[in-house]
Design a protein around this motif. Structure first.
Motif, mmCIF file in Angstrom:
data_model
loop_
_atom_site.group_PDB
_atom_site.id
_atom_site.type_symbol
_atom_site.label_atom_id
_atom_site.label_comp_id
_atom_site.label_asym_id
_atom_site.label_seq_id
_atom_site.Cartn_x
_atom_site.Cartn_y
_atom_site.Cartn_z
ATOM 1 N N THR A 7 0.843 -1.190 0.000
ATOM 2 C CA THR A 7 0.000 0.000 0.000
ATOM 3 C C THR A 7 0.879 1.242 0.000
ATOM 4 O OG1 THR A 7 -1.692 -1.196 1.243
ATOM 5 C CG2 THR A 7 -1.852 1.210 1.212
ATOM 6 N N VAL A 8 0.686 2.091 -1.009
ATOM 7 C CA VAL A 8 1.414 3.349 -1.116
ATOM 8 C C VAL A 8 0.392 4.433 -1.414
ATOM 9 C CG1 VAL A 8 3.177 4.634 -2.389
ATOM 10 C CG2 VAL A 8 3.476 2.187 -1.975
ATOM 11 N N ASN A 9 0.384 5.470 -0.576
ATOM 12 C CA ASN A 9 -0.559 6.582 -0.752
ATOM 13 C C ASN A 9 -2.000 6.099 -0.902
ATOM 14 O OD1 ASN A 9 1.561 8.422 -0.645
ATOM 15 N ND2 ASN A 9 1.871 8.337 -2.855
ATOM 16 N N GLU A 10 -2.397 5.225 -0.036
ATOM 17 C CA GLU A 10 -3.748 4.678 0.017
ATOM 18 C C GLU A 10 -4.130 3.856 -1.211
ATOM 19 O OE1 GLU A 10 -6.630 7.619 1.144
ATOM 20 O OE2 GLU A 10 -5.335 8.428 2.711
ATOM 21 N N LYS A 11 -3.158 3.485 -2.044
ATOM 22 C CA LYS A 11 -3.427 2.615 -3.187
ATOM 23 C C LYS A 11 -2.761 1.276 -2.917
ATOM 24 C CE LYS A 11 -2.962 1.973 -8.085
ATOM 25 N NZ LYS A 11 -2.325 2.359 -9.323
ATOM 26 N N THR A 12 -3.557 0.232 -2.947
ATOM 27 C CA THR A 12 -3.062 -1.111 -2.641
ATOM 28 C C THR A 12 -2.913 -1.914 -3.929
ATOM 29 O OG1 THR A 12 -4.134 -1.067 -0.477
ATOM 30 C CG2 THR A 12 -3.530 -3.225 -1.348
#
Length: 112
Positions: A7-12
């Protein structure tokens, strides 16, 4: 098969990696070996970025980026091997640029 979730910047994102092995080890042991490998790889990248500012490199043409990456790895190994100066890799690199006799010590690691 190993499923990894990141998960990076609320993107999984989910990625599947497949391995073929003749090992009889359990999945947990193999997973630990994979994590250790990536820990070493990430540590190497961090050292190259701090000492050589690799992420800021603007080399893009031809094989230049790959060639300079190889040179940086060689330089990192030589600086690691030189043990008379008790400073970090970045400072050893600077010392080698300022002092020809120290540079010769570092390069002498090639001969040994």
């Amino acid at each position: 098969m190993v499923e990894s979730e990141r998960t990076v910047n609320e993107k999984t994102t989910i990625e599947h990696r497949y391995y073929i092995s003749s090992s009889v080890e359990t999945a947990a042991i193999l997973l630990n070996a994979s994590r250790m490998h990536w820990g070493i790889e990430n540590s190497l990248h961090w050292r190259l970025d701090i000492a050589f500012r690799e992420d800021e490199s603007r080399i893009r043409k031809g094989h230049g980026a790959e060639n300079f990456a190889i040179l940086r790895h060689i330089a990192l190994n030589l600086l690691d091997k030189e043990d008379t100066a008790k400073v970090g890799i970045k400072n050893k690199r600077l010392m080698a640029g300022w002092d020809d006799s120290y540079l010769e010590k570092v390069l002498a690691g090639l001969a040994s």
